[in-house]
Design a protein around this motif. Structure first.
Motif, mmCIF file in Angstrom:
data_model
loop_
_atom_site.group_PDB
_atom_site.id
_atom_site.type_symbol
_atom_site.label_atom_id
_atom_site.label_comp_id
_atom_site.label_asym_id
_atom_site.label_seq_id
_atom_site.Cartn_x
_atom_site.Cartn_y
_atom_site.Cartn_z
ATOM 1 N N ILE A 179 0.832 -1.254 -0.047
ATOM 2 C CA ILE A 179 0.068 0.031 -0.072
ATOM 3 C C ILE A 179 0.878 1.189 -0.002
ATOM 4 C CG2 ILE A 179 -1.782 1.224 1.143
ATOM 5 C CD1 ILE A 179 -2.542 -1.411 2.569
ATOM 6 N N LEU A 188 0.700 5.012 0.451
ATOM 7 C CA LEU A 188 -0.354 5.952 0.910
ATOM 8 C C LEU A 188 0.051 7.296 0.752
ATOM 9 C CD1 LEU A 188 -0.925 4.351 4.707
ATOM 10 C CD2 LEU A 188 -2.506 4.147 2.520
ATOM 11 N N PHE A 239 -4.042 0.511 13.254
ATOM 12 C CA PHE A 239 -3.175 1.159 12.215
ATOM 13 C C PHE A 239 -1.854 1.583 12.799
ATOM 14 C CE2 PHE A 239 -7.120 1.765 9.824
ATOM 15 C CZ PHE A 239 -6.877 0.720 8.571
ATOM 16 N N PHE A 259 -9.536 -1.849 5.022
ATOM 17 C CA PHE A 259 -9.177 -0.705 4.004
ATOM 18 C C PHE A 259 -9.967 -0.769 2.409
ATOM 19 C CE2 PHE A 259 -6.030 1.149 1.046
ATOM 20 C CZ PHE A 259 -5.483 2.269 1.398
ATOM 21 N N THR A 260 -10.704 0.558 2.315
ATOM 22 C CA THR A 260 -11.462 0.567 1.168
ATOM 23 C C THR A 260 -11.285 1.704 0.523
ATOM 24 O OG1 THR A 260 -13.140 -0.520 2.331
ATOM 25 C CG2 THR A 260 -14.069 0.346 0.465
ATOM 26 N N ILE A 312 -11.029 7.175 1.001
ATOM 27 C CA ILE A 312 -10.298 6.028 1.444
ATOM 28 C C ILE A 312 -10.994 5.758 2.883
ATOM 29 C CG2 ILE A 312 -8.381 5.246 2.621
ATOM 30 C CD1 ILE A 312 -6.916 7.214 0.548
ATOM 31 N N PHE A 320 -10.754 3.878 6.319
ATOM 32 C CA PHE A 320 -10.113 3.222 7.118
ATOM 33 C C PHE A 320 -10.986 2.598 8.145
ATOM 34 C CE2 PHE A 320 -7.527 6.733 5.623
ATOM 35 C CZ PHE A 320 -6.635 6.185 5.083
ATOM 36 N N MET A 348 -5.776 -8.265 6.454
ATOM 37 C CA MET A 348 -6.756 -7.336 6.739
ATOM 38 C C MET A 348 -8.097 -8.235 6.421
ATOM 39 S SD MET A 348 -5.726 -3.907 4.827
ATOM 40 C CE MET A 348 -4.136 -4.077 4.013
#
Length: 142
Positions: free
Chosen positions: A4, A6, A100, A122-123, A91, A93, A117
């Protein structure tokens, strides 16, 4: 395993003040570093990569797990909206902020770590294309 990244461009970003920009430097702008070299001294580039061999598989010693947050754990960490690749992206969370942070600390100690996950932790919801016209319309509406 999911990698990921970020780093994103927040919708509220702004240009730096001129006074701040003038103070910013990069390693190759340091003239003293170049002028202090003696004949025969090796030149060491300002940026160095820690990768010895990209073909070698990472040695992953630990795994982190993230589950959807319950109300007892403080609830989900929250939402963020940003622009990624010229698209509006929401996003979500779904794990707690503490979960996290703990996963981030473990990954920092290990250098690289797989994260398992649950669904909904996480979408990403990719929306319409970002454009200067829609940004101007939103500013006028505010």
């Amino acid at each position: 395993m999911v990698n990921i990244w970020l780093n994103h461009c927040p919708l509220e970003s702004a240009l730096l003040d001129d006074e701040i920009v003038e103070k910013l430097t990069t390693p190759w702008e340091d003239d003293n570093a170049k002028s202090n070299l003696k004949v025969g001294d090796p030149f060491i580039p300002p940026f160095q990569w820690n990768v010895n061999d990209i073909a070698v598989t990472d040695k992953l010693n630990k795994t982190a797990s993230l589950a959807r947050a319950s109300k007892e754990s403080g609830g989900p960490a929250g939402l963020d909206d940003c622009v990624i690749c010229n698209r509006h992206v929401d996003i979500s969370f779904g794990a707690s902020m503490d979960a996290f942070h703990n996963a981030s600390k473990l990954a920092a100690e290990e250098g690289s770590m797989p994260i398992e996950m649950e669904d909904g932790v996480f979408t990403l919801k990719v929306g319409k294309e970002a454009s200067s016209e829609s940004d101007e319309d939103e500013e006028e509406d505010a």
